[in-house]
Design an enzyme around this catalytic site. Structure first.
Site, PDB file in Angstrom:
ATOM      1  N   GLY A  66       0.823  -1.195   0.000  1.00  0.00           N
ATOM      2  CA  GLY A  66       0.000   0.000   0.000  1.00  0.00           C
ATOM      3  C   GLY A  66       0.863   1.252   0.000  1.00  0.00           C
ATOM      4  O   GLY A  66       2.070   1.204   0.248  1.00  0.00           O
ATOM      5  N   GLY A 114       0.324  -5.359   0.467  1.00  0.00           N
ATOM      6  CA  GLY A 114      -0.893  -5.298  -0.329  1.00  0.00           C
ATOM      7  C   GLY A 114      -0.823  -6.074  -1.621  1.00  0.00           C
ATOM      8  O   GLY A 114      -1.851  -6.531  -2.137  1.00  0.00           O
ATOM      9  N   GLU A 137       5.918  -6.107   7.373  1.00  0.00           N
ATOM     10  CA  GLU A 137       5.220  -5.071   8.134  1.00  0.00           C
ATOM     11  C   GLU A 137       5.765  -4.834   9.534  1.00  0.00           C
ATOM     12  O   GLU A 137       5.744  -3.703  10.038  1.00  0.00           O
ATOM     13  CB  GLU A 137       3.723  -5.414   8.205  1.00  0.00           C
ATOM     14  N   ASP A 145      -0.831  -8.146   7.265  1.00  0.00           N
ATOM     15  CA  ASP A 145      -2.292  -8.103   7.165  1.00  0.00           C
ATOM     16  C   ASP A 145      -2.743  -8.637   5.808  1.00  0.00           C
ATOM     17  O   ASP A 145      -2.205  -9.633   5.349  1.00  0.00           O
ATOM     18  CB  ASP A 145      -2.802  -6.681   7.447  1.00  0.00           C
TER      19      ASP A 145
END
Length: 364
Positions: A66, A114, A137, A145
């Site tokens: 992202g 992402g 992350e 995630d």
């Protein structure tokens, strides 16, 4: 968003979606997520579209994740983007697992965060010579995630915790070994993939047609994946129930062939956010027995807690904004992370029935 940040070209019944931000390693913006969702809905309803292929523009990345800079700015300036982004992203990622038509992800180049969310729901996940996969992350004070609670927790042995906690990059052969990819194509086959698909003759079973064509071009005689050599040590150390136990186990590594790796891994873990190491391990422990939709709902609640806890802002500042690579984590030692601190990340901040992803199973 530029009008050309997501391209769509329909060729021989295949909708080719291209993430077109090569200068940003095809990192996802909020607007790109909305555009992808719109394109996928249209393709699902278009009877002339038999399958969808997603890829990244350029020779460096499929998708590096992202747009962290935009999320950092929203969070530090009291905006709303950092809330809206994850709701939209998780909803899109979940829908890909049950997409109405064959969905193929070409993970050619860097595929992180992402990008993994866009790829792991695909019915066919392709890697190649340029593939670099990671879920890094924890290095910026958040957790893996985009459904990682589900797909990392189900990897063989303790490969999931290892990849999640270290953020280690793996290449194509290791992606196959970890079951994060389905087929490895040599460079020439990757370059000519769209042309090959142009010549595909369709039967009544488009999924099988695609599988036969792509698997027929798969690479042969790949070298042994590096993780297969480390696997006994990974399983021994990263099956431990807590971060402290993992660290202690690594310190006790007695086999000469794993000694250097163990010490390097300890240093790597020591550079990560202690809180998010503990939260990430608990996340995978929980996710292993949870349904996919519940994993996404859990992760959205965890993200909200990351907005409150300071390590996400500090880690992003240190590694991405200022690039001084000296984050000041709170707390700074794993010994000071309490059970209450960990469990706080798993308390939903919404009242019953008000979860933004409550209707996830009924959406596209």
């Amino acid at each position: 968003m530029s009008e050309t940040d997501v391209l769509c070209d329909i060729r021989n019944g295949i909708a080719i979606l291209t993430l077109n931000r090569p200068s940003a390693l095809n990192a996802l913006t909020f607007e790109m997520i909305g555009e992808l969702r719109s394109r996928l809905r249209a393709c699902a309803l278009d009877p002339t579209v038999r399958a969808v292929l997603i890829r990244g523009e350029g020779d460096k990345a499929f998708c590096a994740g992202g747009d962290i800079r935009a999320l950092y700015q929203s969070l530090t300036e009291s905006g709303s983007l950092h809330h809206e982004f994850f709701i939209a992203e998780y909803s899109l990622d979940y829908a890909l697992y049950a997409y109405a038509k064959p969905y193929i992800a070409l993970m050619d180049g860097i595929t992180m965060g992402g990008g993994m969310g866009l790829a792991q729901g695909a019915g066919l996940r392709i890697v190649g010579d340029r593939t670099r996969i990671a879920m890094p992350e924890v290095a910026i004070g958040i957790f893996p995630d985009v459904g990682a609670s589900y797909f990392l927790s189900r990897l063989p042995g303790s490969l999931g915790p290892y990849l999640a906690l270290t953020g280690t990059q793996i290449r194509g052969a290791d992606a196959l070994y970890c079951q994060l990819a389905d087929v490895y194509l040599p460079a020439a086959a990757v370059a000519s993939l769209c042309d090959s698909l142009d010549g595909l003759y369709w039967s009544a079973d488009p999924r099988s047609d695609l599988m036969r064509l792509i698997h027929a071009q798969s690479a042969q005689g790949l070298p042994a994946p590096s993780l297969s050599v480390l696997r006994p040590a990974i399983d021994a150390h990263f099956s431990q129930p807590s971060i402290s136990a993992i660290m202690a186990s690594l310190e006790r590594e007695a086999h000469a062939e794993y000694a250097d790796w163990a010490q390097q891994t300890i240093k790597l873990l020591q550079a990560r956010s202690p809180t998010m190491l503990a939260v990430t391990l608990r996340q995978l422990q929980r996710g292993k027995s949870m349904a996919l939709a519940d994993c996404f709902r859990m992760e959205l609640g965890m993200v909200q807690q990351c907005f409150v806890h300071g390590d996400f802002v500090e880690g992003t500042r240190a590694l991405i904004i200022d690039k001084d690579n000296t984050p000041h984590w709170t707390p700074s030692r794993i010994q000071d992370v309490t059970e209450a601190m960990i469990e706080r990340f798993f308390i939903e901040p919404w009242p019953p029935g008000a979860h933004p992803l409550a209707d996830l199973e009924t959406e596209l």
